[in-house]
Design a protein around this motif. Structure first.
Motif, short mmCIF file in Angstrom:
data_model
loop_
_atom_site.label_atom_id
_atom_site.label_comp_id
_atom_site.label_asym_id
_atom_site.label_seq_id
_atom_site.Cartn_x
_atom_site.Cartn_y
_atom_site.Cartn_z
N GLY A 107 43.76 40.93 28.06
CA GLY A 107 43.29 41.79 29.14
C GLY A 107 43.77 43.21 29.04
N GLU A 119 29.21 43.72 31.14
CA GLU A 119 30.33 43.08 31.80
C GLU A 119 30.74 43.87 33.04
N ARG A 121 33.51 45.01 35.63
CA ARG A 121 34.97 45.13 35.57
C ARG A 121 35.46 45.72 36.89
N ARG A 156 35.51 40.91 34.51
CA ARG A 156 36.95 41.10 34.31
C ARG A 156 37.54 41.59 35.62
N GLU A 158 41.24 42.81 37.49
CA GLU A 158 42.67 43.09 37.47
C GLU A 158 43.13 43.35 38.90
N ASN A 189 39.98 35.61 32.56
CA ASN A 189 39.51 36.98 32.77
C ASN A 189 40.12 37.62 34.01
N TRP A 234 35.50 51.17 35.15
CA TRP A 234 35.74 50.03 36.05
C TRP A 234 35.40 50.44 37.48
#
Lengths: 239, 171
Positions: A107, A119, A121, A156, A158, A189, A234
């Protein structure tokens, strides 16, 4: 004067005779004053010619050709300048918009990809210590990860814990250590990130040695990290 | 004697120069078309997730001031209400449904502020998931929310708008 003598005379004046021939010609001049006079005249003429063309003028360049060449150079450089300005005006926008970053298995990768990469994010920036807020965040994150997984859409996520939000990842404070571990195991992920600046500040200001849950990764600065992620394309959500 | 004029004419007759000129013109034209929408209208999404009425009022003021600067036609502003932020659009009769510590805030000055911003073109979107989590299961508790503005997930909507080019602001 014989023709052979005339040839010799020119050859003598031009310095083209061998040493032996030269000696022979000098002896002939001594015996023949007319030959000596001719040699002298010819030598003078040659010297005058040499003097007159000592530095021959360079071949005259066509002035117009230079003007034409410089006009073309100016026009070409002008157009190149315009092209450069226009290209510079267009490109940064394009590059900024299409720049995304693909993460590695941990990651944290930095390999640039293109906009063709679809993707999604998301970086969640948690600065709130309220356990209810954290619980709702974990529910939202789990719901999204499950929905994307079911639809086979790449995602993804975070969760960056920073300032008071670090409570979520502290062994002694978090109410969700087990849940975090389960989520991290279930979704490769998903990454939990702790801010080192906050950890250092707690040690210096309050003497607290922070112990993090095992699934937390540490980065230098939470703020810097979320800014970088946004620059990388992102989506950002402050919790 | 060299003829300067002839060189000049020659340069303009060369087809390569027309190609160059055409290319430059095309780039300028596409560049202008490309840059225009950006400078014309800002796209901004405000995220409100706080239930405190004072902080909600302050967020509404932020949006109003933003519009004052850009003009009502100068910005496309969406306010996404998520988490406790959904209380901004709850009528007072929703109060009994709410868990402790939360208040239904679409009343008095806040309500006027919302209606004013709506008239100025601001769209308020509400997270249905956050509402259900707080026991609100009926849109009669909401202040005139169009069904299209009741989004299933506020987080998803925030992501979608950012990917569509909206700038994210959390007041």
């Amino acid at each position: 004067m014989s023709s052979s003598n005339e040839l010799d005379l020119n050859a003598f004046v031009d310095g083209e005779l061998t040493a032996d021939q030269q000696a022979e010609f000098l002896e002939a001049m001594r015996d023949d004053p007319e030959l000596a006079r001719q040699a002298c005249e010819l030598g003078q003429l040659k010297a005058q010619l040499r003097l007159a063309y000592a530095s021959p003028p360079p071949p005259r360049l066509r002035g117009g050709a230079r003007v034409g060449a410089s006009w073309r150079a100016i026009a070409a450089s002008g157009i190149l300048l315009v092209l450069g300005v226009v290209a510079g005006w267009l490109l940064p926008d394009d590059v900024e918009r299409n720049r995304f970053v693909v993460l590695d298995a941990d990651g944290r990768g930095q390999t640039p990809a293109t906009a063709a990469n679809d993707e999604t994010r998301i970086v969640f920036h948690l600065t709130n210590a309220d356990p209810l807020v954290a619980a709702e965040l974990l529910d939202e994150v789990e719901g999204m990860l499950a929905a994307y997984q079911a639809d086979h859409r790449p995602l993804r996520v975070e969760v960056v814990s920073h300032s008071d939000g670090l409570a979520l990842l502290r062994q002694s404070l978090t109410a969700y250590g087990t849940r975090i571990h389960e989520l991290a195991q279930r979704f490769p992920n998903l990454t939990f990130v702790a801010c080192r600046n906050t950890i250092d500040r707690l040690r210096v200001e309050r003497g607290i040695e922070v112990r993090l849950v095992p699934d937390a990764e540490v980065i230098d600065s939470g703020v810097n990290h979320v800014v970088r992620r946004q620059k990388e394309g992102w989506s950002y959500i402050r919790v | 004697m060299y003829d300067r004029q002839r060189e000049f004419r020659f340069a303009w007759k060369c087809p390569l120069w027309f190609c160059f000129a055409g290319l430059v013109g095309l780039l300028v034209w596409t560049g202008a078309a490309y840059a225009a929408p950006d400078s014309a209208r800002q796209q901004v999404v405000y995220h409100i997730s706080d239930g405190d009425p004072d902080r909600q009022r302050s967020a509404l003021r932020n949006v109003a001031n933003h519009l004052n600067i850009l003009g009502d036609d100068g910005a496309d502003i969406v306010v996404v209400l998520q988490g406790d932020g959904v209380t901004l659009l709850l009528r007072p009769d929703a109060q009994p449904q709410l868990p402790g510590g939360l208040s239904a805030n679409a009343t008095g000055e806040v309500r006027i502020g919302i209606e004013d911003l709506r008239l100025r073109g601001v769209r308020f979107e509400v997270c249905a998931h956050s509402l259900a989590r707080r026991g609100i299961d009926d849109d009669r508790y909401l202040l005139d929310v169009d069904p299209a503005d009741l989004v299933p997930s506020g987080i998803d909507e925030l992501v979608r708008l950012q990917r569509a080019g909206y700038t994210y602001i959390k007041p």
